[in-house]
Motif scaffolding. Structure first.
Motif, PDB file in Angstrom:
ATOM      1  N   ARG A  40       0.770  -1.281  -0.205  1.00  9.42           N
ATOM      2  CA  ARG A  40       0.105   0.185  -0.027  1.00  9.42           C
ATOM      3  C   ARG A  40       0.786   1.254  -0.036  1.00  9.42           C
ATOM      4  O   ARG A  40       0.709   2.350  -0.894  1.00  9.42           O
ATOM      5  CB  ARG A  40      -0.897   0.213   1.180  1.00  9.42           C
ATOM      6  CG  ARG A  40      -1.794   1.201   1.154  1.00  9.42           C
ATOM      7  CD  ARG A  40      -2.363   0.928   2.005  1.00  9.42           C
ATOM      8  NE  ARG A  40      -2.062   0.203   3.359  1.00  9.42           N
ATOM      9  CZ  ARG A  40      -1.921   1.701   4.566  1.00  9.42           C
ATOM     10  NH1 ARG A  40      -1.525   3.095   4.231  1.00  9.42           N
ATOM     11  NH2 ARG A  40      -1.228   1.110   5.975  1.00  9.42           N
ATOM     12  N   LEU A  41       1.848   1.242   0.663  1.00  9.97           N
ATOM     13  CA  LEU A  41       2.936   2.191   0.563  1.00  9.97           C
ATOM     14  C   LEU A  41       3.743   2.670  -0.247  1.00  9.97           C
ATOM     15  O   LEU A  41       4.606   3.374  -0.229  1.00  9.97           O
ATOM     16  CB  LEU A  41       3.512   2.831   2.758  1.00  9.97           C
ATOM     17  CG  LEU A  41       2.601   2.412   3.721  1.00  9.97           C
ATOM     18  CD1 LEU A  41       3.297   2.880   4.927  1.00  9.97           C
ATOM     19  CD2 LEU A  41       1.992   4.192   3.729  1.00  9.97           C
ATOM     20  N   GLY A  42       4.474   1.572  -1.029  1.00  9.62           N
ATOM     21  CA  GLY A  42       5.074   1.681  -2.158  1.00  9.62           C
ATOM     22  C   GLY A  42       6.234   1.261  -1.786  1.00  9.62           C
ATOM     23  O   GLY A  42       7.307   2.175  -2.032  1.00  9.62           O
ATOM     24  N   ILE A  43       6.705   0.486  -0.491  1.00  9.64           N
ATOM     25  CA  ILE A  43       8.083   0.660   0.015  1.00  9.64           C
ATOM     26  C   ILE A  43       9.002  -0.227  -0.734  1.00  9.64           C
ATOM     27  O   ILE A  43       8.752  -1.685  -0.284  1.00  9.64           O
ATOM     28  CB  ILE A  43       8.008   0.356   1.000  1.00  9.64           C
ATOM     29  CG1 ILE A  43       7.348   1.375   2.032  1.00  9.64           C
ATOM     30  CG2 ILE A  43       9.566   0.403   1.873  1.00  9.64           C
ATOM     31  CD1 ILE A  43       6.771   1.109   3.446  1.00  9.64           C
ATOM     32  N   ASP A  44       9.245  -0.051  -1.926  1.00  5.25           N
ATOM     33  CA  ASP A  44      10.574  -0.883  -2.293  1.00  5.25           C
ATOM     34  C   ASP A  44      11.720  -1.420  -2.155  1.00  5.25           C
ATOM     35  O   ASP A  44      12.585  -0.299  -2.969  1.00  5.25           O
ATOM     36  CB  ASP A  44      10.555  -0.853  -4.280  1.00  5.25           C
ATOM     37  CG  ASP A  44      10.976  -2.008  -4.701  1.00  5.25           C
ATOM     38  OD1 ASP A  44      11.168  -2.445  -4.997  1.00  5.25           O
ATOM     39  OD2 ASP A  44      10.987  -1.473  -6.293  1.00  5.25           O
ATOM     40  N   LEU A  45      12.396  -2.165  -1.527  1.00  2.56           N
ATOM     41  CA  LEU A  45      13.053  -1.870  -1.036  1.00  2.56           C
ATOM     42  C   LEU A  45      14.246  -2.356  -1.707  1.00  2.56           C
ATOM     43  O   LEU A  45      15.521  -2.220  -1.352  1.00  2.56           O
ATOM     44  CB  LEU A  45      13.800  -2.794   0.928  1.00  2.56           C
ATOM     45  CG  LEU A  45      12.478  -1.838   1.925  1.00  2.56           C
ATOM     46  CD1 LEU A  45      12.863  -2.755   3.455  1.00  2.56           C
ATOM     47  CD2 LEU A  45      12.711  -0.321   1.868  1.00  2.56           C
ATOM     48  N   THR A  46      13.988  -3.395  -2.974  1.00  2.00           N
ATOM     49  CA  THR A  46      14.717  -3.911  -3.183  1.00  2.00           C
ATOM     50  C   THR A  46      14.943  -3.391  -4.359  1.00  2.00           C
ATOM     51  O   THR A  46      16.130  -3.810  -5.748  1.00  2.00           O
ATOM     52  CB  THR A  46      14.313  -5.536  -4.325  1.00  2.00           C
ATOM     53  OG1 THR A  46      13.113  -5.753  -4.591  1.00  2.00           O
ATOM     54  CG2 THR A  46      13.997  -6.982  -2.846  1.00  2.00           C
ATOM     55  N   GLY A  47      13.979  -2.495  -4.718  1.00  2.00           N
ATOM     56  CA  GLY A  47      14.670  -1.143  -6.307  1.00  2.00           C
ATOM     57  C   GLY A  47      13.838  -2.132  -7.128  1.00  2.00           C
ATOM     58  O   GLY A  47      14.783  -1.731  -8.598  1.00  2.00           O
ATOM     59  N   LYS A  50       8.846  -3.516  -7.919  1.00  2.00           N
ATOM     60  CA  LYS A  50       7.604  -4.811  -7.168  1.00  2.00           C
ATOM     61  C   LYS A  50       8.095  -4.629  -6.053  1.00  2.00           C
ATOM     62  O   LYS A  50       9.045  -4.962  -5.211  1.00  2.00           O
ATOM     63  CB  LYS A  50       6.815  -5.444  -7.675  1.00  2.00           C
ATOM     64  CG  LYS A  50       8.322  -6.909  -7.706  1.00  2.00           C
ATOM     65  CD  LYS A  50       7.884  -7.284  -8.787  1.00  2.00           C
ATOM     66  CE  LYS A  50       9.276  -9.085  -8.336  1.00  2.00           C
ATOM     67  NZ  LYS A  50       8.943 -10.388  -9.362  1.00  2.00           N
ATOM     68  N   VAL A  51       6.528  -4.374  -4.844  1.00  2.00           N
ATOM     69  CA  VAL A  51       6.944  -5.172  -3.757  1.00  2.00           C
ATOM     70  C   VAL A  51       6.333  -6.289  -3.126  1.00  2.00           C
ATOM     71  O   VAL A  51       5.454  -7.172  -3.583  1.00  2.00           O
ATOM     72  CB  VAL A  51       6.005  -4.069  -2.616  1.00  2.00           C
ATOM     73  CG1 VAL A  51       5.771  -4.233  -1.341  1.00  2.00           C
ATOM     74  CG2 VAL A  51       6.629  -3.170  -3.239  1.00  2.00           C
ATOM     75  N   ASP A  52       7.018  -7.192  -2.632  1.00  2.00           N
ATOM     76  CA  ASP A  52       6.509  -7.962  -2.772  1.00  2.00           C
ATOM     77  C   ASP A  52       7.661  -9.402  -0.789  1.00  2.00           C
ATOM     78  O   ASP A  52       8.166  -8.515  -0.662  1.00  2.00           O
ATOM     79  CB  ASP A  52       7.138  -9.713  -3.754  1.00  2.00           C
ATOM     80  CG  ASP A  52       8.959 -10.087  -3.817  1.00  2.00           C
ATOM     81  OD1 ASP A  52       9.213  -9.477  -3.152  1.00  2.00           O
ATOM     82  OD2 ASP A  52       9.225  -9.634  -5.283  1.00  2.00           O
ATOM     83  N   ALA A  53       7.544 -10.049  -1.221  1.00  2.00           N
ATOM     84  CA  ALA A  53       7.809 -11.210   0.263  1.00  2.00           C
ATOM     85  C   ALA A  53       9.417 -10.215   0.118  1.00  2.00           C
ATOM     86  O   ALA A  53      10.323 -10.330   1.817  1.00  2.00           O
ATOM     87  CB  ALA A  53       8.125 -12.534   0.324  1.00  2.00           C
ATOM     88  N   ARG A  54       9.995 -10.261  -1.022  1.00  2.00           N
ATOM     89  CA  ARG A  54      11.816 -10.062  -0.474  1.00  2.00           C
ATOM     90  C   ARG A  54      11.978  -8.634   0.380  1.00  2.00           C
ATOM     91  O   ARG A  54      12.606  -8.275   0.972  1.00  2.00           O
ATOM     92  CB  ARG A  54      12.791 -10.193  -1.754  1.00  2.00           C
ATOM     93  CG  ARG A  54      12.757 -12.057  -2.068  1.00  2.00           C
ATOM     94  CD  ARG A  54      13.044 -11.392  -3.350  1.00  2.00           C
ATOM     95  NE  ARG A  54      13.030 -11.111  -4.601  1.00  2.00           N
ATOM     96  CZ  ARG A  54      13.675 -10.330  -5.092  1.00  2.00           C
ATOM     97  NH1 ARG A  54      15.411 -10.264  -5.651  1.00  2.00           N
ATOM     98  NH2 ARG A  54      13.806  -8.810  -6.559  1.00  2.00           N
ATOM     99  N   ASP A  55      11.497  -7.599  -0.316  1.00  2.00           N
ATOM    100  CA  ASP A  55      11.156  -6.174  -0.360  1.00  2.00           C
ATOM    101  C   ASP A  55      10.976  -6.573   1.902  1.00  2.00           C
ATOM    102  O   ASP A  55      11.489  -5.851   2.926  1.00  2.00           O
ATOM    103  CB  ASP A  55      10.064  -5.449  -0.423  1.00  2.00           C
ATOM    104  CG  ASP A  55      10.500  -5.543  -1.605  1.00  2.00           C
ATOM    105  OD1 ASP A  55      11.285  -4.723  -2.007  1.00  2.00           O
ATOM    106  OD2 ASP A  55       9.807  -6.012  -2.365  1.00  2.00           O
ATOM    107  N   LEU A  56       9.316  -7.264   2.113  1.00  2.00           N
ATOM    108  CA  LEU A  56       9.339  -7.377   3.611  1.00  2.00           C
ATOM    109  C   LEU A  56      10.793  -7.934   4.344  1.00  2.00           C
ATOM    110  O   LEU A  56      10.511  -7.394   5.176  1.00  2.00           O
ATOM    111  CB  LEU A  56       8.056  -8.261   4.287  1.00  2.00           C
ATOM    112  CG  LEU A  56       7.357  -8.590   4.835  1.00  2.00           C
ATOM    113  CD1 LEU A  56       7.196  -6.977   6.079  1.00  2.00           C
ATOM    114  CD2 LEU A  56       6.467  -9.344   5.535  1.00  2.00           C
ATOM    115  N   GLY A  57      11.465  -8.854   3.616  1.00  2.00           N
ATOM    116  CA  GLY A  57      12.701  -9.802   4.169  1.00  2.00           C
ATOM    117  C   GLY A  57      13.451  -8.710   4.406  1.00  2.00           C
ATOM    118  O   GLY A  57      14.402  -8.842   5.432  1.00  2.00           O
TER     119      GLY A  57
END
Length: 202
Positions: A40-47, A50-57
């Motif tokens: 929802r917040l568009g927090i794409d930590l892997t760049g 897309k936002v998926d479980a890897r970003d949460l990790g």
């Protein structure tokens, strides 16, 4: 009073690390932040776009604290509530979203300080909460008890959620301990009282 960052850090500590419990309607979480919230917040930590479980990790404790302060404290205007209520309402907002505010609004109305039951911290809710905090009484304890009752009602209605309210050994589960952290010891259920309250559960 602790700072909002200190309160948020305490929430992160209570929430723990990565969990993906199939019985939890919130889905996969880390430090209390759900994957749905990340999306929802568009927090794409892997760049990778897309936002998926890897970003949460990849979510860090400090980033979780920032998310809670910005989106679960300031955005819903919990900072406008009396300071004495902020820690418990903030903790509950992370756990239950706008229901945290609805619990407060229903409590205020029960106290004769009528306000809308809409989950929104508006001028009337702020004014009524301030009146409750200024008058003699125990609004902080009352809110914590209302939280505990909310958790009990959830567990009464949804057997799959009972494990969050009661451990396998029959003692208080995380939900109940969490609510009771914010009330005076004299209002916490004894082991016998807790067992009586949950005796009807299978």
């Amino acid at each position: 009073m602790p700072t909002v960052q200190e309160i948020a850090a305490g929430i992160v500590a209570r929430e723990g690390g990565y969990v993906d419990d199939p019985d939890d309607p919130g889905g996969a979480t880390k430090y209390g932040v759900t994957l749905a919230t990340m999306k929802r917040l568009g927090i794409d930590l892997t760049g990778d776009g897309k936002v998926d479980a890897r970003d949460l990790g990849r979510l860090t404790r400090s980033r979780a604290v920032d998310i809670f302060v910005q989106h679960y404290f300031r955005a819903p205007r919990l900072d406008a509530l009396p300071e004495v209520l902020q820690p418990s309402v903030f903790d509950m907002y992370v756990n239950a979203g706008a229901n945290a505010v609805r619990i407060l609004q229903r409590l205020l109305t029960d106290m004769g300080l009528v306000c809308a039951d809409d989950g929104v911290v508006g001028p009337r809710t702020i004014a009524q909460a301030q009146a409750a905090a200024a008058a003699p009484g125990h609004i902080v304890d009352a809110y914590a008890i209302a939280r505990r009752n909310y958790y009990f009602r959830l567990a009464d209605a949804r057997p799959a959620s009972r494990k969050y309210a009661r451990t396998r050994t029959g003692t208080k589960g995380g939900w109940i301990r969490r609510a009771e952290e914010f009330m005076a010891p004299r209002y916490r259920l004894s082991a016998a009282e807790f067992q009586q309250r949950t005796a009807a559960w299978a």
